[in-house]
Design an enzyme around this catalytic site. Sequence first.
Site, PDB file in Angstrom:
ATOM      1  N   LYS A  65      67.719 -52.497 -75.596  1.00 40.91           N
ATOM      2  CA  LYS A  65      68.979 -53.208 -77.656  1.00 40.91           C
ATOM      3  C   LYS A  65      69.466 -53.055 -77.011  1.00 40.91           C
ATOM      4  O   LYS A  65      70.037 -52.249 -76.561  1.00 40.91           O
ATOM      5  CB  LYS A  65      68.189 -52.164 -78.889  1.00 40.91           C
ATOM      6  CG  LYS A  65      68.995 -52.776 -80.111  1.00 40.91           C
ATOM      7  CD  LYS A  65      68.254 -52.040 -80.886  1.00 40.91           C
ATOM      8  CE  LYS A  65      68.228 -52.545 -82.324  1.00 40.91           C
ATOM      9  NZ  LYS A  65      68.092 -51.808 -83.445  1.00 40.91           N
ATOM     10  N   SER A  73      66.566 -54.358 -87.157  1.00 41.26           N
ATOM     11  CA  SER A  73      67.984 -54.848 -86.753  1.00 41.26           C
ATOM     12  C   SER A  73      67.144 -55.028 -85.827  1.00 41.26           C
ATOM     13  O   SER A  73      68.048 -55.886 -84.693  1.00 41.26           O
ATOM     14  CB  SER A  73      68.742 -53.767 -86.694  1.00 41.26           C
ATOM     15  OG  SER A  73      68.483 -52.262 -85.801  1.00 41.26           O
ATOM     16  N   SER A 131      63.937 -50.030 -88.165  1.00 40.09           N
ATOM     17  CA  SER A 131      64.781 -50.958 -86.870  1.00 40.09           C
ATOM     18  C   SER A 131      63.788 -51.206 -86.210  1.00 40.09           C
ATOM     19  O   SER A 131      63.754 -52.329 -85.412  1.00 40.09           O
ATOM     20  CB  SER A 131      65.968 -50.925 -87.069  1.00 40.09           C
ATOM     21  OG  SER A 131      67.156 -50.950 -87.960  1.00 40.09           O
TER      22      SER A 131
END
Lengths: 506, 508
Positions: free
Chosen positions: B81, B156, B180
Amino acid sequence: MTAPSTATATSLVAYEDAVRRYDPVLGIEVHVELGTLTKMFCAAEVAYGGEPNTQVTPVSLGLPGALPVVNGKAVEYAIRIGLALNCNIAESCRFARKNYFYPDVPKNFQTSQYDEPIAYDGWIDIELDDGEVFRVEIERAHMEEDAGKNTHVGGSTGRIQGAEYSLVDYNRAGIPLVEIVTRPIEGVGDRAPEVARAYVQTLRDIFRSLGVSEARMERGNVRADVNLSLRPTPESPLGTRTETKNVNSFRSVERAVRYEVSRQAGVLDAGLPVIQETRHFHEEDGTTSSGRVKSDAEDYRYFPEPDLVPVAPSREWVEEIRATLPELPVARRRRLQTEWGYADAEMRDVVNAGAIELIEATVVAGTSAAGARKWWMGELARRANQDEVTLEDLTVTPAQIAQLQGLVESGRINDKLARQVLDGVLAGEGDPEAVVVARGLEIVSDDGPLLAAIDDALAAQPDIVEKVRGGNQGPVGAIIGAVMKATRGQADAKRVRELVLDRIGS
Amino acid sequence: MTNDITRLSASDLASALSNKDITSVEATQAHLDRIAAVDGDLHAFLHVSSDKALATAAEVDAKRAAGEELHPLAGVPIAVKDVVVTKGLPTTAGSKILKDWIPPYDATLVERIKAAGLPILGKTNMDEFAMGSSTEHSAYGNTKNPWDLDRIPGGSGGGSAAAVAGFEAPLAIGTDTGGSIRQPGAVTGTVGVKPTYGGVSRYGLIAMASSLDQAGPVTRTVLDAALLHELIGGHDPHDSTSINEPVPGVVAAAQQGAKGDLKGLRVGVVKELSGEGYQAGVSARFEESLDQLRALGAEIVEVSCPSFTYALDAYYLIMPAEASSNLAKFDGMRFGLRVEPAEGPVTAERVMGATRGAGFGDEVKRRVILGTYALSAGYYDAYYGSAQKVRTLIQRDFAAAFEQADVLVSPTAPTTAFKFGEKLDDPLAMYLNDVATIPANLAGVPGMSLPNGLSDDGLPVGFQILAPAKADDRLYRVGAALEAALESGWGGPLLNKAPELKTTELAR
């Protein structure tokens, strides 16, 4: 709203007059940079004078993702300071974030202790010039990190206003600091400036004896913010205070307090309110000027630092640290004065010259206390003064001074030669012994060459010889002088006199 | 062959590598090819690091050929990420303010991944600074849900979830501040684990809310998550909040759970995390999963956590408060975007303002403003202070619930993936996506989401398991048991039911 009128609109009141009519109250915040090897929250090196932005890590640059870790040594030093100031040491305390935007604060918040200081509720006795002891109460001592250093380029003042651009050096960012805050110091009367100076000086001495900081004022290792307010009488409520920031020498502390007393008295005499604000001190003329107004609206949005866990020093550790505390400066000074047999005034001069450690080391190296004082407070003080450096900046060690004095006491050199030897030592030519040999400065102690020189001198001045033989020893000095000249000062004058009289008498 | 490799789980791929059936270069190239073929549509990646990934793969292959001892996951490619800093690889956290920023250091978890020899395929898309539940707040465009390209992949960490669901990577790293990792897992049919707070180092994670953030695995199987969890977990002296204890035995727990015996296990159903607001298909799949657990020998009990109803409110004070301070460093002074004011004097303060004005998106600004307000003098006690009290109450609710049950369960998210734009103008509706995941972050306890079927709309649904702090192994035991039972019913992984993605022919 128009800006409130400032001190420029009012006149200064003579200091003596001001303290007759107003009661000054002090509050002093002292920041000391700790002499740890690494920074408060990361492993960046702490060293004075490095190339800008070389002593940094992702943490001290505030790079995204970086996290702080508390420096255990800094905690130990903070506890040492707290204990020396007779404080309680918190069983658990947290760091907080003080949020404000400024380029020298890399994260745009300073990690500091806020409502949970590591040390609190202490006191320290300070000694004034006349030997009176005054007790200052300590509210707290807390840990925090230093900011970077700004250099404003292109303006005339070196301040940010008018500068073309500014440079920031983050080497200083994150250096561990301990901030020591007093309670209001009351009852000082006309001695406010002296008390303020003596307090900062006492702290400086304590930092050094604790070994927690080099505590060099001129390098900014120790910085004082001086709060001062006036009130009509000691019974009145506290007046509005001003905070004069970053007063960085003992003398400046004294002058800043003196000036603020005079200035605030002028403001109050004019019937105006003292404005709560920070003020800048000006070394050149000893005045202060308005900085920023400290309104209640200033909001640092403090909250507990979520990236750190509480600091919880165990009681065992605190007691271990307490057991290793050194003798504190005031007690030590009294002991040394007795040991050295110095008069009060002599000791005070030694303290004020910052020569205690140097004299002590010289004595330890074998010199008498009187001999050590003669050098450090005499010839060496003169040279330091001439070069505008501190005594400890001179390139001569106590051990070298001890050796130099030893040479004098053994009669191998005299005082005049000793000063030449000192020149050599200061010029980096080595220890006194080596300089004596290299420069050929030893007193001529072999009578052979001396006798030859004396005979020459006697032969050259027969009239004097006659006078001396006639019982008038007065003119013998002329013969001695001639001998000294002939031996380029390297003869022992006492021995020359003995030999001359012996020669004439024979 | 290419297709086969990308369909393998990480553990199967690891076996194939150690048996020398394939090389890491082949496996890495297969995934890079897949990315090239489908990421034009999915947009899971913000940056693909082909050369470095292949170089790592070649290194691992050489070591294996030389007979060196390797980490079990050595050579298995992974996606990271973009909120995690990677030395030499662009790291933007989905924000314009970090456009083109190349970090000079690696996050601790990245160091561990590199040391173990996992080729890093690239950096995955996300909501800006991990603020969002749909990845629509990325400054670099939407990531699509592989199940339906008109729908959000969650957030997210939508990029990591879509990459794993779309077979672009067998493993990915996510971060979870309020859900997330787990919510994207639920809406993409993948497995996501938020470890116990402090279980995985946060050093090198671009912080949103320091007391809530936690990195964890994003995978297609429970065992894969356990393997990655063990690799990245464990104490880190650079993170003061990192737990100084060994990682719980999560791989062993997953292997044990897969045998399907949950006798004696007490499973607590959290009353407050069901009912109103939960889509019918979500609730139906949840009930069916409870039946499965019963069939495996578990005892189902109902528990009540009354303070959970305030969790969202407390979260939206604590998280923005911490974020407002954490994001202060993005000011154009030292790194990243720098914008000078259009007119007037160029002072530091005005450059900071212009940079932040231009560099931050609306959701970031919204939270920075909320947080600044919540921390302000005079409001601190009412907002941040009260929220911290709620947090304590939630922790107590968890403690009480874990007296009655070994694990707690709920649906991961109230709904399946929604369409792009559906909630973009309604922040409160968006925030409600995380209602079931947030309590775990506030209490620091671990949580897992695993796929437990399709809703009536044909989209995947997630099942959440929560365990007490430092008992992450329980998630894996229960998760692996349920996964095995569910897959035997489906006749294979749920992702087999996902539509085939359109591939672009490669010009290689």
